[in-house]
Design a protein around this motif. Sequence first.
Motif, PDB file in Angstrom:
ATOM      1  N   PRO A   1       6.808  27.269  78.367  1.00 21.87           N
ATOM      2  CA  PRO A   1       8.055  26.593  78.718  1.00 21.87           C
ATOM      3  C   PRO A   1       8.719  25.981  77.500  1.00 21.87           C
ATOM      4  CG  PRO A   1       6.159  25.286  79.388  1.00 21.87           C
ATOM      5  CD  PRO A   1       5.623  26.596  78.917  1.00 21.87           C
TER       6      PRO A   1
ATOM      7  N   ALA B   1       8.926  15.545  78.698  1.00 26.80           N
ATOM      8  CA  ALA B   1       7.952  16.387  79.407  1.00 26.80           C
ATOM      9  C   ALA B   1       7.049  15.546  80.298  1.00 26.80           C
ATOM     10  CB  ALA B   1       7.111  17.166  78.400  1.00 26.80           C
TER      11      ALA B   1
ATOM     12  N   TYR C   1       4.391  24.052  72.198  1.00 29.65           N
ATOM     13  CA  TYR C   1       5.230  23.404  73.208  1.00 29.65           C
ATOM     14  C   TYR C   1       6.367  22.572  72.626  1.00 29.65           C
ATOM     15  CZ  TYR C   1       1.641  24.854  76.503  1.00 29.65           C
ATOM     16  OH  TYR C   1       0.776  25.602  77.247  1.00 29.65           O
TER      17      TYR C   1
ATOM     18  N   THR D   1      13.047  30.456  77.983  1.00 30.14           N
ATOM     19  CA  THR D   1      11.589  30.491  78.012  1.00 30.14           C
ATOM     20  C   THR D   1      11.068  31.887  77.797  1.00 30.14           C
ATOM     21  OG1 THR D   1      11.512  30.834  80.397  1.00 30.14           O
ATOM     22  CG2 THR D   1      11.529  28.558  79.625  1.00 30.14           C
TER      23      THR D   1
ATOM     24  N   PRO E   1      16.469  28.183  81.725  1.00 35.28           N
ATOM     25  CA  PRO E   1      15.321  29.049  81.980  1.00 35.28           C
ATOM     26  C   PRO E   1      15.292  30.294  81.118  1.00 35.28           C
ATOM     27  CG  PRO E   1      16.249  28.246  84.046  1.00 35.28           C
ATOM     28  CD  PRO E   1      17.178  27.805  82.953  1.00 35.28           C
TER      29      PRO E   1
ATOM     30  N   GLY F   1       5.322  18.799  74.408  1.00 34.69           N
ATOM     31  CA  GLY F   1       6.253  19.461  75.311  1.00 34.69           C
ATOM     32  C   GLY F   1       7.644  18.874  75.301  1.00 34.69           C
TER      33      GLY F   1
ATOM     34  N   ASP G   1       1.305  18.424  83.562  1.00 35.54           N
ATOM     35  CA  ASP G   1       1.150  19.503  84.532  1.00 35.54           C
ATOM     36  C   ASP G   1      -0.005  19.255  85.499  1.00 35.54           C
ATOM     37  OD1 ASP G   1       3.242  20.972  83.391  1.00 35.54           O
ATOM     38  OD2 ASP G   1       1.914  21.905  81.931  1.00 35.54           O
TER      39      ASP G   1
ATOM     40  N   GLU H   1      11.116  19.933  76.915  1.00 37.07           N
ATOM     41  CA  GLU H   1      11.955  19.123  77.792  1.00 37.07           C
ATOM     42  C   GLU H   1      12.328  17.856  77.035  1.00 37.07           C
ATOM     43  OE1 GLU H   1      10.180  18.504  81.626  1.00 37.07           O
ATOM     44  OE2 GLU H   1       9.139  20.430  81.523  1.00 37.07           O
TER      45      GLU H   1
ATOM     46  N   ARG I   1       0.017  19.585  78.343  1.00 35.83           N
ATOM     47  CA  ARG I   1       1.461  19.428  78.168  1.00 35.83           C
ATOM     48  C   ARG I   1       1.940  18.210  78.962  1.00 35.83           C
ATOM     49  NH1 ARG I   1       5.908  21.138  80.896  1.00 35.83           N
ATOM     50  NH2 ARG I   1       7.781  21.560  79.675  1.00 35.83           N
TER      51      ARG I   1
END
Length: 557
Positions: A22, A127, A223, A16, A13, A123, A130, A25, A398
């Motif tokens: 973010p 990812a 991203y 970020t 975290p 992302g 969202d 991933e 994303r």
Amino acid sequence: MAKQPNDGKPKVPEDTGTEGIPAPEGAANLIDTDYVIGQDNITASPLGIDVDLHGKVFLFSSLVILFFVIATLALQDQMEPIFNSMFSFLTTNLSWVFLLGANVFVILAIVLIFTPMARVRIGGANATPDFSYLGWFAMLFAAGMGIGLMFYGVSEPLTHFGTAMGGTSVENGVRTDWAPLGAAAGDQAAAIDLSMAATIFHWGLHPWGAYAIVGLSLAIFAYNKGLPLTMRSIFYPILGERVWGWPGHVIDILAVFATLFGLTTSLGLGATQASAGLNYLFGIPDTNTTLILLIMGITVIALGSIMLGVDKGVQRLSQINMALAFLLLAFVIAVGPTLMIAVGVFDNLLGYVKNLPGLSMPFGREDANFSQGWTAFYWAWWIAWSPFVGMFIARVSRGRTVREFLIAVLLVPSMASVVWMTAFGTTAIDQVVNQGITKVQDAALELQLFTMLETLPLTSITSFVGIVLVIVFFVTSSDSGSLVIDSITAGGKVDAPKPQRIFWALIEGALAIALLLGGGLGALQTAALTTGLPFTIVLLVGCYAIVKGLMSEPRST
């Protein structure tokens, strides 16, 4: 603090930061740069109001816009001929730039779908989306061209039908008519086919090609590569670290101008139509005072949506809009010429494909009025909107693969536009051709939707729904646009203080009022053309950058 390539594991975290973007991933190719998002920002709390701004971009953009608003309001009589002259010069001499640029964007978007680069996930490789498909599609549609569909859904097919039926006219060796391509003098079937093909051309793949390229570019460089969510980031493969200096400042400032004037064009059209509808339904005077009060009232509603944020504000309003738009569309299909509309969807798509080469040709056009006055304006409008719509759809996309993103952004809204234009355009043309109801064709552009609905059942209800749709589209556009402009002027931060978004929402309303008072619809069109031209050149350069950026990204299996 230089960033290192991701090892395939999600970032912790702390990575970020505070910019709200973010970390990737899974596998992603982060760009190694010492730049930290927001490092050039000015942070302060004057009068207890928190601000977090990129000083150069914000100050230059806001001061120029404020000066323009004040000058336009102070010199209303002098500004209108200036706007008209600029519009004439741009469309006459530079329409080919817009047509050529739009072709490049849509071709690149389609080609990317069929390449291995389409397996890249926005992302990072792991990812997840969202938003649900329903929420995602609703925001894509509402952000892209909502007000325009309401304003032009009846008027554009009817206008092209009338000019096509009228045939061509030549004076001193120059065509003076406004018909698309070679017209269809006296041939109703051919005129309908050509008018719907021209309408779909303006609302289909080409505008969404520009949105898709800008949105994909922003999403990948933010991203996947860890750069700020701002237009300058797209050009890192070309400019390198210079993108954080004045070359990047200029790109972001152009993006702010394009977004503001593109949005203002839509807001002005929406206010004009809403005012005409209120006059039509309730007898409220259709005057400049009504326009001003309407813009001010809707801006206040937009401010409330801004305070709620994307999830609670924009997404909910977009879903409400989708539901209302679907109900109105279903009603028109059910009580209008249902069979003609159903058959027309397929016939119009075939007509669009058949006429696409001629309609998209940038050079040697015999239909100069149509290609310059209609198509060039539309393409400039869409390109001016592209930073706004592109950044917005980047923020809500994303977790999608490049192929998923491009197919959805190109096809879903385009097909929705085809069905919408076919339903409303066919119903209006049927009233003129088969029912002999000519008042819909004779009405002012902003009233043609309401005049068409007048001949159908439940007129008062459907017309009121139409006004509500225009207003809610207005609110979502203003809300989303403020979010995007704020991100650009905050150095790419996506969680900057809300007072900044409120400032830009107020500026949008003031600019719409200034342009409507200073030159009406002509001023709105000129504003879109003027800001769209330099941004077309910027985006053509950006096409190379996004391909280069995608080639270096890990691909999902």
